[in-house]
Write a protein that holds these residues in place. Structure first.
Motif, mmCIF file in Angstrom:
data_model
loop_
_atom_site.group_PDB
_atom_site.id
_atom_site.type_symbol
_atom_site.label_atom_id
_atom_site.label_comp_id
_atom_site.label_asym_id
_atom_site.label_seq_id
_atom_site.Cartn_x
_atom_site.Cartn_y
_atom_site.Cartn_z
ATOM 1 N N VAL A 188 0.850 -1.195 0.000
ATOM 2 C CA VAL A 188 0.000 0.000 0.000
ATOM 3 C C VAL A 188 0.883 1.242 0.000
ATOM 4 O O VAL A 188 1.942 1.277 0.628
ATOM 5 N N TRP A 213 -3.297 5.342 2.135
ATOM 6 C CA TRP A 213 -3.709 4.256 3.032
ATOM 7 C C TRP A 213 -5.107 4.486 3.617
ATOM 8 O O TRP A 213 -5.719 3.559 4.120
ATOM 9 N N VAL A 243 -10.235 0.415 -0.879
ATOM 10 C CA VAL A 243 -9.794 -0.390 -2.019
ATOM 11 C C VAL A 243 -10.969 -1.226 -2.484
ATOM 12 O O VAL A 243 -11.618 -1.903 -1.688
ATOM 13 N N TRP A 253 -6.955 0.378 4.525
ATOM 14 C CA TRP A 253 -5.740 0.006 5.269
ATOM 15 C C TRP A 253 -5.647 0.751 6.596
ATOM 16 O O TRP A 253 -5.226 0.180 7.610
#
Length: 823
Positions: free
Chosen positions: A277, A282, A286, A303
């Motif tokens: 990533v 982050w 996704v 993330w």
């Protein structure tokens, strides 16, 4: 007396004969090099194929085989007398080269699992005995040579030790370049070379053909394509997962593809995810179609949400833009969390260059978005504690997350499973490298009945007490990744040099509320007051609390750095039964493995050393006191050697380095000592001063060694190697004298008692086999200083027994007391 037909003539020798006289010591050195290289390579293989606890088997296996070979050389002396050493050597050495290859296959196909079932014990016993066979042949050959060449025992023993020292020099380069399986093949090749030197024309061709085969196989297997791990931890490895695999002196490292995620796997057990990533993105969701973590649901993945919903994130909540020192960053989870939260200075200290350089900064750098090459990220390949000692930098956070949770070191069953990262002295050093309001954040795997993270609290509390903090109840925060259970959860212990402020406590409370997965186990002001963490911190007495607690969570120090040994011996069986089947079982089974090794060692010593000799006719029974001398010398040597290995782990930075450097220096110096001793008359006048020097030197090390190693640990590695030589060579030099001198002295008793040389060899090996296990039992329960003291006392006992090596009154009086009328 040895059979005269087996003795090399002592007549004047020609130049050709003189050159030939060097041939035998050279053969001995090559055989010794091969055997020790095999032993050390097996420690790496055992720690990967089996669990790290079993790596310790390699030492016991080697010593048992060598001793048993000596016994059977004595029992078969009549048959062996028909053959010259050249005839024996040419056959047995070629056979041994083939047997080493067979042992490699046995080890790689060993499906020994981690349980106490009888079938598993049988598998372990078979492996133990099979691996001992090459050492058995070596011991038999050495016994024959030593019995026949009484006049040059010291010279041969010296070359034996020098060959072993050469193996230590070869080990690390071979592991780094070829890997452990190929290192075993190299040991077989050395055995074939020794066979070539022994053999005549016809047998030499066979030995040469085997050597070519071994070298070709090693070259073909350079990348581990043909011979590599098949079973690991009782489970057959699935090669289709493995994208990359390589050995080095520290471990076997591979990268496995699991779904769309990649994991660094160390010694087929410990794992760390490679972060895929961009830190700048982050906090973006996704899409499920590009989900980078296959074990998550096919929903948008974030993330930041994932990584901040983990226990180690408390450090980032408290110091989001602080300077971090991360020990053991692995695949970069902690580094990513620090960088993405705004830290501009992250220092990662990774001991394994395969992880830091080959994987994270080379092969998988793009996959990891070049995390380790980002501005502000500084990765150093070094031992964490040694690096910090040599650094003058100050940090806001010193962080360790699950460092050395399962991975092997080098000589398991707690032999090298101690960890100097988790001693009170280490915690003092972490605190010393913090800014005034800095924190340490240490994450351990914890269970329903806490012990490891609880011991972290004990360590930090003891360190804070030493720093003058009378009551650190407001200096701790503890949280876990969910409720504690039998399989365990990561638990972070955050400790601060000063008391946490109300704002810091509130920030953590808000973070916990936003992430319901996280569970607070202790916060200043009182939370979950009934749990073990709250009780320990409230007691303000880690030793007193540990006495009443089910597990041993008292502070550990550099003198006894067995942080992971939390079972109380008296409760061991009950506790293991109570945790059987979970991850907790794996943590605590080391004590059972140590016991199993001890039992197998005792049984093997009795079966292959003591009983065969005891069943000999009474007329050939040996004299007790001379053999007791060799037992004392063997016990003393192994106790001192293992203690020095333990002591030098922190100084040199890794157990593998400590193992190879200490054994190399001990064997080299002891070999030189043996060669020097051959110039002296074998007498009490020469022997007793040497034993006295050893006792005095070992006792002196009790006081000076810890201080010197602690003071000098920050030096460059090359300088530390030089310092190691200065500290070990003098004592090792003198320790090389008592055994060969004793063998020369009992040569005078052979007129009264045949076979004493073989008996002495066997008893010395027996003491070493049991002493290698005993050393760890003593160290775990009483500390390294007591272990070293016991080594000194063993040499002191040898001094008292030395007079029995002559035809003096002590042995005669003993025989009279037993009512013996003859020898």
């Amino acid at each position: 007396m040895a059979d005269s037909t087996l003795t090399v003539p002592a007549a004047p020798i020609s130049a050709m004969q003189r050159n030939r006289s060097l041939k035998l010591p050279l053969i001995i050195a090559i055989i010794s090099c091969s055997s020790l290289l095999l032993e050390l390579a097996l420690t790496r293989l055992f720690s990967v194929v089996l669990f790290y606890h079993f790596a310790f088997l390699a030492i016991s296996v080697a010593l048992l085989g060598l001793g048993a070979g000596g016994v059977f050389a004595h029992l078969l002396r009549g048959r062996l007398a028909k053959y010259s050493f050249a005839q024996l050597g040419s056959r047995l050495l070629v056979l041994n080269a083939l047997l080493i290859m067979a042992v490699l296959e046995v080890v790689l196909h060993s499906a020994v699992s981690l349980n106490l079932e009888l079938r598993n014990f049988e598998k372990l016993s078979i492996l133990y005995l099979a691996a001992a066979v090459p050492f058995f042949i070596t011991g038999l050959l050495f016994s024959v040579v030593f019995a026949r060449e009484g006049e040059q025992i010291s010279r041969l023993y010296g070359f034996d030790l020098l060959g072993g020292a050469l193996a230590c020099l070869l080990l690390v380069p071979l592991l780094n370049s070829l890997g452990a399986p190929n290192a075993v093949l190299c040991a077989a090749a050395l055995m074939a070379i020794a066979g070539i030197l022994c053999a005549k024309t016809g047998a030499r061709l066979i030995a040469g053909a085997i050597l070519v085969l071994l070298l070709g196989l090693t070259a073909a297997n350079y990348n581990g394509r043909w011979i590599d791990i098949i079973y690991a931890k009782g489970v057959r490895r699935d090669a289709q997962w493995v994208q990359f695999a390589r050995w080095n002196a520290l471990s076997r490292v591979e990268v496995d593809q699991v779904g769309l995620a990649k994991y660094i796997v160390i010694d087929a057990d410990a794992s760390t995810a490679i972060m895929n990533v961009d830190p700048a993105l982050w906090d973006h969701d996704v899409a499920s179609g590009a989900d980078p973590v296959s074990w998550k649901a096919a929903a948008p993945f974030n993330w930041k949400r994932e990584l901040m919903n983990a226990a180690p994130s408390l450090a980032n909540v408290l110091r989001p833009r602080g300077d971090f020192a991360i020990i053991g960053p692995g695949g970069g989870v902690d580094v990513l969390r620090a960088v993405a939260n705004g830290s501009r200075n992250v220092t990662g200290i990774e001991i394994n260059p395969l992880i830091a350089n080959t994987i994270m900064r080379d092969r998988y750098a793009d996959y990891a978005y070049r995390l380790y090459q980002r501005p502000g990220v500084h990765i150093h390949v070094a031992d964490g504690r040694s690096y910090l000692r040599s650094s003058h930098d100050k940090y806001d956070v010193v962080q360790m997350t699950l460092v050395d949770t399962w991975a092997s070191t080098a000589a398991g069953a707690y032999a090298l499973s101690e960890n100097n990262l988790y001693t009170v002295e280490a915690f003092r050093e972490y605190f010393d490298h913090l800014r005034p309001d800095g924190i340490i954040a240490i994450t351990r795997w914890e269970f329903r009945q806490p012990r490891e993270a609880l011991r972290v609290v004990s360590q930090a509390m003891e360190a804070l007490h030493e720093m003058g903090v009378a009551n650190p109840e407001n200096n701790f925060m503890v949280a876990s990744d969910g409720p504690l259970d039998q399989d365990g959860r990561p638990v972070v212990v955050v400790a601060k040099k000063s008391a946490f402020t109300a704002d810091e406590v509130n920030a953590v409370r808000a973070h916990l509320a936003a992430n319901p997965k996280l569970v607070a186990l202790y916060l200043p002001g009182g939370v979950n007051a009934g749990n073990a963490f709250s009780q320990l911190i409230a007691s303000n007495d880690p030793r007193g609390f540990a006495e009443q607690y089910r597990y041993n969570v008292s502070p550990v120090f550099d003198s006894s750095p067995f942080f992971f040994f939390t079972l109380k011996t008296g409760n061991a069986i009950r506790d293991l039964r109570g945790t059987r089947g979970g991850m907790d079982w794996r943590v605590n089974l080391g004590i059972v493995i140590l016991g199993m090794v001890l039992l197998i060692s005792i049984a093997a010593v009795l079966a292959f050393l003591i009983i065969p000799l005891a069943l000999e006719p009474r007329a050939s029974h040996p004299r007790l006191l001379p053999l007791s001398y060799f037992i004392a010398v063997g016990l003393g040597y192994i106790l001192v050697e293992i203690t020095l290995i333990q002591r030098f782990v922190l100084f040199l930075g890794h157990p593998t380095y400590a193992l190879t450097v200490v054994i190399f220096l001990m064997l080299l110096s002891s070999g030189l000592g043996s060669l020097t001793a051959r110039r002296w008359n074998a007498s009490l006048k020469a022997l007793r001063p040497a034993l006295l020097i050893i006792v005095a030197g070992v006792l002196a090390y009790l006081g000076i060694l810890p201080f010197l190693l602690k003071t000098l640990v920050g030096l460059a590695f090359s300088i530390k190697l030089f310092v190691s030589g200065l500290l070990i060579v003098p004592i090792g030099f003198v320790m090389g004298m008592p055994f060969p001198t004793g063998l020369r002295m009992i040569d005078g008793l052979q007129s009264l008692q045949e076979g004493l040389t073989e008996w002495a060899w066997a008893m010395n090996a027996s003491a070493s086999v049991l002493g290698s296990v005993l050393a760890m039992v003593i160290a775990i329960h009483f500390g390294l200083n007591v272990t070293l003291f016991c080594g000194a006392m063993a040499y002191a006992l040898a001094g008292l027994l030395a007079s029995s090596l002559t035809l003096g009154s002590v042995e005669q009086s003993f025989d009279t007391a037993l009512g013996r009328t003859g020898s």
